[in-house]
Design a protein around this motif. Structure first.
Motif, short mmCIF file in Angstrom:
data_model
loop_
_atom_site.label_atom_id
_atom_site.label_comp_id
_atom_site.label_asym_id
_atom_site.label_seq_id
_atom_site.Cartn_x
_atom_site.Cartn_y
_atom_site.Cartn_z
N VAL B 93 -87.30 65.51 -45.14
CA VAL B 93 -88.32 65.68 -44.51
C VAL B 93 -89.38 65.89 -45.11
CG1 VAL B 93 -90.49 64.83 -43.21
CG2 VAL B 93 -88.26 63.38 -43.60
N THR B 94 -89.16 67.23 -45.08
CA THR B 94 -90.66 68.50 -45.07
C THR B 94 -90.84 68.72 -47.11
OG1 THR B 94 -89.77 69.51 -43.56
CG2 THR B 94 -91.28 70.86 -44.22
N ILE B 96 -89.14 66.85 -49.46
CA ILE B 96 -90.33 65.81 -50.22
C ILE B 96 -91.73 65.59 -49.80
CG2 ILE B 96 -89.43 63.37 -48.48
CD1 ILE B 96 -88.35 63.43 -51.89
N VAL B 97 -91.86 65.73 -48.92
CA VAL B 97 -93.38 65.24 -49.18
C VAL B 97 -94.02 66.44 -49.28
CG1 VAL B 97 -95.10 65.33 -47.05
CG2 VAL B 97 -93.13 63.97 -47.03
N GLY B 98 -93.01 67.60 -49.12
CA GLY B 98 -94.18 69.12 -50.25
C GLY B 98 -93.60 68.53 -52.18
N THR B 99 -92.84 68.00 -52.18
CA THR B 99 -92.84 67.47 -53.72
C THR B 99 -93.51 66.70 -54.25
OG1 THR B 99 -90.72 67.98 -53.16
CG2 THR B 99 -91.35 67.26 -55.55
N TRP B 100 -93.79 65.92 -53.36
CA TRP B 100 -94.90 64.61 -53.32
C TRP B 100 -95.88 65.55 -53.77
CZ3 TRP B 100 -93.56 61.05 -48.99
CH2 TRP B 100 -92.42 60.34 -49.52
N VAL B 101 -96.11 66.55 -52.32
CA VAL B 101 -97.43 66.68 -52.52
C VAL B 101 -97.59 67.89 -53.83
CG1 VAL B 101 -99.31 68.67 -51.69
CG2 VAL B 101 -98.47 66.79 -50.34
#
Lengths: 270, 239
Positions: B93-94, B96-101
């Motif tokens: 989760v960390t 994938i959210v980092g990648t979105w950012v």
């Protein structure tokens, strides 16, 4: 990227050996004094333990400052978490086997674990920081004393049965872990840079230690063995004094301190 | 005074498993794509925070899931698997959210500066690396590496927790859970910091040249964890 320092030893006005004495003697004397005064004169004296924790925290900050000035290769927070990681294992062991000598055994165990990790860091990992062994020993010992001091403030005793029931099983040990860990790692992390000065970093240590004391005081409110009001009031006083001093030192070290005024309104921007 | 030899002989397997868990955690940290402060500014590949914070975040989640599973069953395999899955989910989760950012917020393509072609997807990397940076975002290989790291770290953490809970002791259940948890957390942090000093800041994953340094950190962790394992088993076993 290497964060946390310029790669040389840090300048210091107060020699580290004085701070070691301040931390060890202050910490141990406060823990024992607090224990005996609570059992003789009443729970109001539990706050003395937290004063010992502040001594240990300031000592820990100074050790972190010295070792992190060489550049750890990673953030300063790692060393604070390491300090409490080593400290918590050593403290629980010392208190469990030691009885009345618990704090001393905790301190010695922490020093041994710290020394081993310091030797490993230099010999096996090849970090090449000349003061690594000494500093790791100091940091682990300071972490252990901080846990002891705050535990005594929360429960009024360092006897393992009480500490286990009221600090460990309730989960307040996690509060101690984070508040004391942050108090040890944050002062240098917040002040580092080419203009870092020893007195400013250590004053931040006092201020962070006071916050840990304040939180220990709040926890003591639900404990039978320790009074919370004196701890909270004294903690607030130390925090205010240290924070005022810190502001003074920031003003001294800064080139200039100017007010920026309020944010401009929309009309003024047009 | 406690019977040191007696406790240790009765719980020798626990000491071994705790030490093994510590070594697994130490190894796992090398898989996690840690970008540190440069990655926080999208100037290095990886997640934008330090090794310890990432390892702690994933590892402690692993401890929580392992602890939850321990309420249901005594099976070591299930507890350890639960710890590994918990840590994998957290690190996943960390990342994938980092990648979105990085992709939608900062506006950089995930690219590795350490290899020219992604070892997994075979996609070209070097032409997408912005000038003056050491890569940015999380390319597929780093993501996969991070998931492996999470699994190993969670496995190690759960192994430590399970072993501490299995030490023969006279403690009540609540006290044992509290003591075993804080010991597991303490040992976890020690083993998360040792490899982070070995890595020295940033690593992209198993394809990074720095990954080859892992035996040193595992050796150091072996000694350090053995010491902590002895202290913790003696504490719990002596009560």
């Amino acid at each position: 990227m290497s964060a946390g320092g310029s790669g040389g030893s840090a300048g210091e006005a107060i020699p580290q050996n004085k701070l070691i004495v301040f931390g060890v003697v202050g910490g141990l004397v406060a823990v024992y004094l607090s224990y005996f005064l609570v059992s003789i004169a009443g729970s109001a004296f539990a706050f003395i333990g937290a004063l010992g924790a502040i001594c240990a925290i300031v000592w820990g900050c100074s050790a972190v400052r010295r070792v992190a000035s060489y550049g750890l290769g990673t953030g300063v927070p790692s060393i604070g978490m390491l300090a409490l990681g080593m400290g918590v294992v050593a403290t629980m062991f010392g208190l469990a086997v030691g009885g009345i000598a618990g704090p001393v055994i905790s301190l010695i165990t922490a020093a041994i674990i710290g020394l081993v990790i310091g030797v490993l860091a230099n010999k096996v990992l090849g970090m090449g920081i000349p003061i690594m062994e000494k500093s790791m020993t100091e940091i682990a010992s300071a972490g252990s004393l901080a846990i002891l001091g705050l535990s005594v403030t929360m429960t009024g005793t360092f006897m393992f049965d009480e500490v286990l029931t009221y600090v460990v099983a309730t989960g307040y040990i996690a509060v101690i872990y984070i508040t004391a860990g942050l108090a040890i790692l944050h002062p240098f992390n917040a002040n580092l840079g080419s203009d870092e000065t020893q007195d400013r970093t250590l004053v931040t240590g006092f201020e962070k230690g006071a916050i840990a004391m304040l939180i220990a005081g709040i926890v003591a409110a639900v404990s039978n063995g320790a009074a919370s009001t004196p701890t909270i009031l004294i903690g607030l006083f130390i925090w205010y004094t240290a924070f005022t001093k810190y502001r003074e030192l920031v003003a001294r070290d800064a080139y200039d301190v100017v007010g920026t005024g309020l944010l401009p309104t929309e009309e003024e921007l047009e | 005074m406690i019977d040191i030899v007696g406790i240790l002989t009765a719980n020798v397997l626990c000491v071994v498993l705790i030490t093994l868990g510590g070594m697994l955690i130490s190894w796992s940290v090398h898989f996690v794509p840690v970008g540190g402060a440069p990655a926080a500014m999208a100037q290095a590949t990886g997640i934008g925070t330090g090794t310890v914070q990432l390892a702690a975040g994933a590892g402690l989640t692993g401890l929580v899931t392992a602890g939850a599973m321990m309420n249901m069953t005594d099976s070591m395999a299930l507890v350890v698997a639960s710890g590994a899955v918990g840590a994998m989910i957290m690190i996943g989760v960390t990342m994938i959210v980092g990648t979105w950012v990085y992709v939608y917020g900062v506006g950089v393509p995930p690219a590795s500066a350490k290899v020219d072609y992604d070892p997994i997807t075979k996609d070209r990397q070097d032409i997408y690396v912005s000038q003056g940076t050491e890569g940015h975002g999380l390319p597929t290989v780093s993501f996969v590496s991070g998931i492996i790291g999470g699994a190993l770290g969670g496995l190690g953490g759960a192994l430590i927790y399970y072993s501490l809970m299995s030490v023969s002791t006279g403690l009540t259940a609540t006290n044992l859970v509290g003591l075993a948890s804080i010991f597991a957390v303490g040992i976890f942090f020690v083993n998360a910091v040792i490899p982070s000093y070995n890595i020295g800041g940033t690593i992209e994953g198993f394809h990074d040249p720095k990954f080859k340094k892992w035996p040193k950190a595992v050796q150091a962790s072996f000694v350090a964890t053995l010491l902590c394992a002895l202290a913790s088993v003696l504490t719990i076993g002596g009560l």
